[in-house]
Design an enzyme around this catalytic site. Structure first.
Site, PDB file in Angstrom:
ATOM      1  N   GLU A   1     -31.103 -26.540  -6.456  1.00 42.48           N
ATOM      2  CA  GLU A   1     -31.306 -25.191  -5.916  1.00 42.48           C
ATOM      3  C   GLU A   1     -30.073 -24.735  -5.134  1.00 42.48           C
ATOM      4  O   GLU A   1     -29.281 -25.566  -4.685  1.00 42.48           O
ATOM      5  CB  GLU A   1     -32.513 -25.283  -4.975  1.00 42.48           C
ATOM      6  CG  GLU A   1     -32.941 -24.021  -4.333  1.00 42.48           C
ATOM      7  CD  GLU A   1     -33.270 -24.234  -2.878  1.00 42.48           C
ATOM      8  OE1 GLU A   1     -33.018 -23.317  -2.088  1.00 42.48           O
ATOM      9  OE2 GLU A   1     -33.764 -25.316  -2.525  1.00 42.48           O
TER      10      GLU A   1
ATOM     11  N   LYS B   1     -30.218 -13.729  -1.231  1.00 47.13           N
ATOM     12  CA  LYS B   1     -31.227 -14.785  -1.388  1.00 47.13           C
ATOM     13  C   LYS B   1     -32.125 -14.321  -2.540  1.00 47.13           C
ATOM     14  O   LYS B   1     -32.822 -13.318  -2.432  1.00 47.13           O
ATOM     15  CB  LYS B   1     -32.038 -14.942  -0.098  1.00 47.13           C
ATOM     16  CG  LYS B   1     -33.173 -15.944  -0.225  1.00 47.13           C
ATOM     17  CD  LYS B   1     -33.976 -16.046   1.067  1.00 47.13           C
ATOM     18  CE  LYS B   1     -35.298 -16.746   0.813  1.00 47.13           C
ATOM     19  NZ  LYS B   1     -36.181 -16.709   1.981  1.00 47.13           N
TER      20      LYS B   1
ATOM     21  N   VAL C   1     -36.354 -21.778  -4.678  1.00 46.44           N
ATOM     22  CA  VAL C   1     -37.085 -22.715  -5.540  1.00 46.44           C
ATOM     23  C   VAL C   1     -37.731 -21.959  -6.694  1.00 46.44           C
ATOM     24  O   VAL C   1     -37.641 -22.365  -7.856  1.00 46.44           O
ATOM     25  CB  VAL C   1     -38.138 -23.494  -4.704  1.00 46.44           C
ATOM     26  CG1 VAL C   1     -39.098 -24.254  -5.595  1.00 46.44           C
ATOM     27  CG2 VAL C   1     -37.435 -24.444  -3.738  1.00 46.44           C
TER      28      VAL C   1
ATOM     29  N   ASP D   1     -47.713 -13.464   4.258  1.00 43.10           N
ATOM     30  CA  ASP D   1     -46.439 -14.079   3.859  1.00 43.10           C
ATOM     31  C   ASP D   1     -46.686 -15.442   3.197  1.00 43.10           C
ATOM     32  O   ASP D   1     -46.886 -16.451   3.871  1.00 43.10           O
ATOM     33  CB  ASP D   1     -45.521 -14.220   5.082  1.00 43.10           C
ATOM     34  CG  ASP D   1     -44.092 -14.583   4.686  1.00 43.10           C
ATOM     35  OD1 ASP D   1     -43.857 -14.888   3.498  1.00 43.10           O
ATOM     36  OD2 ASP D   1     -43.214 -14.560   5.573  1.00 43.10           O
TER      37      ASP D   1
ATOM     38  N   SER E   1     -44.932 -17.794   0.129  1.00 45.98           N
ATOM     39  CA  SER E   1     -43.737 -17.885  -0.707  1.00 45.98           C
ATOM     40  C   SER E   1     -44.065 -17.790  -2.200  1.00 45.98           C
ATOM     41  O   SER E   1     -45.047 -18.367  -2.673  1.00 45.98           O
ATOM     42  CB  SER E   1     -43.013 -19.200  -0.441  1.00 45.98           C
ATOM     43  OG  SER E   1     -41.937 -19.343  -1.348  1.00 45.98           O
ATOM     44  N   ALA E   2     -43.190 -17.089  -2.919  1.00 48.51           N
ATOM     45  CA  ALA E   2     -43.311 -17.010  -4.381  1.00 48.51           C
ATOM     46  C   ALA E   2     -43.133 -18.384  -5.025  1.00 48.51           C
ATOM     47  O   ALA E   2     -43.484 -18.568  -6.190  1.00 48.51           O
ATOM     48  CB  ALA E   2     -42.275 -16.031  -4.932  1.00 48.51           C
ATOM     49  N   ASP E   3     -42.604 -19.344  -4.267  1.00 51.14           N
ATOM     50  CA  ASP E   3     -42.457 -20.713  -4.787  1.00 51.14           C
ATOM     51  C   ASP E   3     -43.810 -21.253  -5.266  1.00 51.14           C
ATOM     52  O   ASP E   3     -43.885 -21.991  -6.253  1.00 51.14           O
ATOM     53  CB  ASP E   3     -41.931 -21.672  -3.704  1.00 51.14           C
ATOM     54  CG  ASP E   3     -40.503 -21.367  -3.281  1.00 51.14           C
ATOM     55  OD1 ASP E   3     -39.866 -20.487  -3.895  1.00 51.14           O
ATOM     56  OD2 ASP E   3     -40.036 -22.020  -2.328  1.00 51.14           O
TER      57      ASP E   3
ATOM     58  N   LYS F   1     -41.900 -27.476   5.195  1.00 48.44           N
ATOM     59  CA  LYS F   1     -41.495 -27.432   6.598  1.00 48.44           C
ATOM     60  C   LYS F   1     -42.677 -27.128   7.498  1.00 48.44           C
ATOM     61  O   LYS F   1     -43.558 -26.361   7.136  1.00 48.44           O
ATOM     62  CB  LYS F   1     -40.460 -26.314   6.800  1.00 48.44           C
ATOM     63  CG  LYS F   1     -39.142 -26.587   6.171  1.00 48.44           C
ATOM     64  CD  LYS F   1     -38.384 -25.299   6.053  1.00 48.44           C
ATOM     65  CE  LYS F   1     -39.211 -24.324   5.330  1.00 48.44           C
ATOM     66  NZ  LYS F   1     -38.890 -23.786   4.118  1.00 48.44           N
TER      67      LYS F   1
HETATM   68  N1  PSU Z   1     -36.956 -24.730   2.793  1.00 50.96           N
HETATM   69  C1  PSU Z   1     -35.908 -25.268   3.420  1.00 50.96           C
HETATM   70  N2  PSU Z   1     -34.683 -24.749   3.268  1.00 50.96           N
HETATM   71  C2  PSU Z   1     -34.498 -23.671   2.484  1.00 50.96           C
HETATM   72  C3  PSU Z   1     -35.620 -23.115   1.821  1.00 50.96           C
HETATM   73  C4  PSU Z   1     -36.824 -23.676   2.001  1.00 50.96           C
HETATM   74  O1  PSU Z   1     -36.073 -26.217   4.129  1.00 50.96           O
HETATM   75  O2  PSU Z   1     -33.377 -23.208   2.371  1.00 50.96           O
HETATM   76  C5  PSU Z   1     -35.445 -21.970   0.909  1.00 50.96           C
HETATM   77  C6  PSU Z   1     -35.810 -22.421  -0.499  1.00 50.96           C
HETATM   78  O3  PSU Z   1     -34.871 -21.862  -1.373  1.00 50.96           O
HETATM   79  C7  PSU Z   1     -37.163 -21.828  -0.722  1.00 50.96           C
HETATM   80  C8  PSU Z   1     -37.071 -20.567   0.066  1.00 50.96           C
HETATM   81  O4  PSU Z   1     -37.441 -21.600  -2.085  1.00 50.96           O
HETATM   82  O5  PSU Z   1     -36.365 -20.929   1.229  1.00 50.96           O
HETATM   83  C9  PSU Z   1     -38.400 -20.000   0.397  1.00 50.96           C
HETATM   84  O6  PSU Z   1     -38.244 -18.725   0.958  1.00 50.96           O
HETATM   85  P1  PSU Z   1     -39.477 -17.731   1.056  1.00 50.96           P
HETATM   86  O7  PSU Z   1     -40.401 -18.368   2.057  1.00 50.96           O
HETATM   87  O8  PSU Z   1     -38.864 -16.449   1.527  1.00 50.96           O
HETATM   88  O9  PSU Z   1     -40.057 -17.651  -0.311  1.00 50.96           O
HETATM   89 MN    MN Z   2     -41.949 -14.810   2.402  1.00 51.82          MN
END
Ligand code: PSU
Ligand code: MN
Length: 299
Positions: free
Chosen positions: A23, A84, A104, A136, A138-140, A157
């Protein structure tokens, strides 16, 4: 599709040699310069040492790239205001010719398009604390439900709501495996207070599960959660303290949306005098090494 696959990666895929996708939001938004560049290089090297080929995925001037040359990796690590890029941003950055790190979700999508089965990252996104108010999530997580690729990470995390993240993954039918652990790891820390839904103890076992998943015709991804190596993490207590301060900072400064994760990671590093950054470097190296070993067993 306008997908640019590096020659070495293309050859490895064709010959059935193992390829590990990596990633890049961790490079553009997860760590400061020069640690981001040093870590990105070190992680690629670790994958090679285990006999697999690394493919760092990013978007450069609008083109999705599967595998970067060393100078491209360095340029990406040094961009001043990189994008991002999650799933929702892919078409936009492509149409505008922009550059940035893929999350991700976006990395899974692009890696799958290139025919890669294995992907290593630091930590996946998840359900944020207070998601019942902010929505909120994540799309992950949605990507894990729909895109067939195994994601090696150090758990999620503790800036997230770990319990709800695990529930979400269960609802969406995503296998979540603790690698050599009963407890689901919490990224900087090997302990989260939550049990991992499943446990496997060796690369052979993980490869076997992935083969069976494929044979069963189960779509979607899998999460292989690898605890940060002993002595290289941050204790849960120290992490919670830093997190509390960082969450307060975010609220005070009105940080929302895609800015939340990078902001919290940076503040936590400041509040722990760089200890979370060191843990982050150690855990991504460990995840890449385990991913590459599983890759070798899949052949
Ligand atoms: N977790 C980490 N470091 C990161 C990310 C997640 O410890 O840099 C990044 C990853 O790329 C993850 C993204 O896919 O943050 C998730 O962001 P969001 O919650 O905005 O989807
Ligand atoms: Mn988000």
């Amino acid at each position: 599709m306008n997908l640019h696959v590096k020659g070495e990666v293309k050859a490895a895929l064709k010959e059935g040699r193992g390829v590990v996708a990596l990633e890049s939001t961790i490079i553009t938004h997860g760590m400061p310069w020069p640690e981001n560049w040093e870590t990105a290089l070190a992680v690629e090297e670790i994958v090679r040492e285990e006999g697999a080929i690394p493919a760092t995925i990013a978007v450069i001037e609008g083109k999705p790239r599967i595998g970067l040359e060393e100078d491209e990796l360095k340029n990406l690590a040094g961009i001043s205001s990189p994008q991002k890029i999650s799933r929702q941003d892919l078409a936009f950055v492509s149409s505008k010719g922009l550059s940035g790190g893929t999350t991700v979700a976006a990395t899974m999508f692009l890696a799958r398009r290139a025919g890669i089965d294995i992907f290593a990252t630091g930590g996946i996104g998840g359900v944020h604390r207070g998601a019942e108010r902010t929505f909120d999530i994540s799309a992950d997580l949605e990507e894990l439900a729909r895109t067939e690729i195994a994601v090696f990470c150090a758990g999620v995390k503790s800036i997230l709501d770990i319990g709800r993240t695990l529930e979400y993954l269960e609802t969406r039918g995503v296998p979540v495996i603790g690698f050599g652990t009963d407890e689901f790891p919490a990224f900087f820390s090997d302990k989260s207070g939550f049990l991992a839904p499943l446990r496997l103890d060796s690369p052979e076992e993980v490869a076997s599960l992935l083969k069976h998943k494929k044979d069963l015709g189960l779509e979607g991804g899998a999460v292989i959660a690898c605890p940060v190596p002993e002595g290289q993490g941050v204790s849960r207590r120290e992490m919670e303290k830093a997190l509390e301060l960082s969450l307060k900072d975010a609220e005070k400064e009105g940080v929302t949306g895609k800015g939340v994760t990078p902001f919290l990671l940076q503040r936590m590093s400041e509040h722990t005098r760089g200890r979370t950054l060191e843990a982050n470097q150690a855990l991504i190296r460990n995840n890449a090494s385990i991913a590459a070993r599983v890759c070798q067993k899949l052949k």
